[in-house]
Design a protein around this motif. Structure first.
Motif, short mmCIF file in Angstrom:
data_model
loop_
_atom_site.label_atom_id
_atom_site.label_comp_id
_atom_site.label_asym_id
_atom_site.label_seq_id
_atom_site.Cartn_x
_atom_site.Cartn_y
_atom_site.Cartn_z
N THR A 1 -15.86 -29.43 -22.80
CA THR A 1 -15.55 -29.12 -24.01
C THR A 1 -16.68 -28.81 -24.82
N TYR B 1 -20.33 -35.28 -17.45
CA TYR B 1 -20.74 -35.67 -18.71
C TYR B 1 -22.13 -35.68 -18.36
N GLU C 1 -14.86 -40.75 -29.52
CA GLU C 1 -15.35 -40.08 -30.50
C GLU C 1 -16.71 -40.35 -31.08
N GLU D 1 -18.31 -31.16 -26.49
CA GLU D 1 -18.45 -32.12 -27.42
C GLU D 1 -19.07 -33.24 -27.30
N LYS D 2 -20.12 -33.77 -28.32
CA LYS D 2 -21.02 -34.79 -28.07
C LYS D 2 -19.87 -35.98 -28.10
N VAL D 3 -20.16 -37.05 -27.29
CA VAL D 3 -19.21 -38.34 -27.36
C VAL D 3 -20.02 -39.57 -27.14
N ARG E 1 -11.34 -40.31 -25.92
CA ARG E 1 -11.47 -39.00 -25.36
C ARG E 1 -11.06 -38.87 -23.87
N VAL F 1 -22.85 -35.57 -23.57
CA VAL F 1 -22.15 -34.17 -23.94
C VAL F 1 -20.83 -33.96 -22.88
N ASP F 2 -19.78 -33.97 -23.27
CA ASP F 2 -18.79 -33.30 -22.27
C ASP F 2 -19.05 -32.07 -22.09
#
Length: 292
Positions: free
Chosen positions: A28, A6, A88, A30-32, A69, A24-25
């Protein structure tokens, strides 16, 4: 201290036991929302509370609930053990800080989503216990506002129920007046408070007072004082005496929210019933004329 997966972007907020960062992961893209719970082993109660939250989050599968997540532990710089929970990201802000008016249709849509969400939670024996507009987040999907509800607690856990649940102005009367003797209907009361907030966003004639927060005197100025049968059902003798000595007051819901329409005010009154056994359930609320 979060490891290589992360990448921290910025701090989103702080709570009593935690901090939340936008991250940010890297695996993936994805922003978490990455929540850090410091020193998770500081006490058995704290450890159980965090573990309970993670276990509940892993069980939840609903489009209107913020999903988990990832969860992991890391040593802190002070030698303690911290827990990190990747959630999420709902980046549209929360309902409490939303500015501007809403149409009747928007309010109806948001309330439908909220009630459906609570119905799902209750169906799997989870009570939210802290429903408030600050815990209702918004995202845009298909040109419409969609809610994402965060946080919750499980019914039936081994620790005794306490009065330390819910933010004060969303706290049901039975939470205030009991020693933990309440049911899932406390979530429906909180939805009633949120509904009152939403109805204020519909344009209404000047002079209509805003939705007040507790204390109880301000509450009874809106819903009216409870009838004697409701007072007799209150478990605590000191609270029964207090309620018996209150001068009778008529409810003012219809005057305050008349612009919202008769069906809306009737649903609001059912959600804000003083007696939790007469408060409407999620199924009853969804079947109400307001959603016809």
């Amino acid at each position: 201290q979060v490891g290589s997966r992360y990448r921290l972007v910025k701090v989103l907020g702080y709570g009593s036991y935690s901090a939340v960062c936008l991250a940010v992961d890297e695996a993936t893209g994805e922003k978490v929302a990455l929540k850090r719970v410091a020193d998770v082993l500081q006490s058995p109660e704290h450890t159980k509370r965090v573990l309970r939250e993670i276990c509940i989050l892993r069980r939840l599968r609903h489009p209107n609930l913020i999903g988990i997540r990832d969860a992991f532990v890391r040593p802190s710089a002070t030698g303690h053990v911290d827990v990190y929970i990747a959630m999420e990201l709902a980046d549209g802000g929360d309902l409490f800080h939303l500015r501007g008016q809403m149409s009747s249709e928007e309010v109806r849509s948001l309330m439908w989503q909220l009630i459906v969400t609570i119905k799902y939670l209750h169906s799997i024996h989870v009570w939210h216990r802290d429903m408030k507009s600050q815990n209702v987040f918004l995202v845009w999907e298909g040109g419409e506002r969609v809610i994402k509800v965060g946080r919750g607690s499980k019914a039936g856990f081994k620790a005794p129920l306490t009065r330390v649940v819910a933010t004060p102005c969303y706290r049901a009367p039975e939470v205030v007046m009991s020693r933990g003797g309440y049911t899932a209907s406390i979530d429906m009361w909180s939805l009633g408070c949120i509904f009152g907030e939403l109805l204020q966003r519909i344009a209404h004639p000047p002079g209509i007072a805003c939705w007040p927060a507790t204390p109880l005197q301000a509450l009874f100025a809106v819903i009216g004082t409870p009838c004697w049968a409701d007072v007799a059902a209150v478990q605590e003798p000191s609270w029964r005496r207090y309620l018996h000595h209150l001068p009778g007051r008529a409810p003012t819901l219809y005057r305050r929210f008349a612009a919202a329409g008769e069906a809306a005010v009737d649903l609001l009154s059912r959600l804000l019933a003083f007696d939790p056994t007469r408060r409407c359930s999620p199924d009853e609320a969804l079947a109400h004329e307001y959603f016809a």
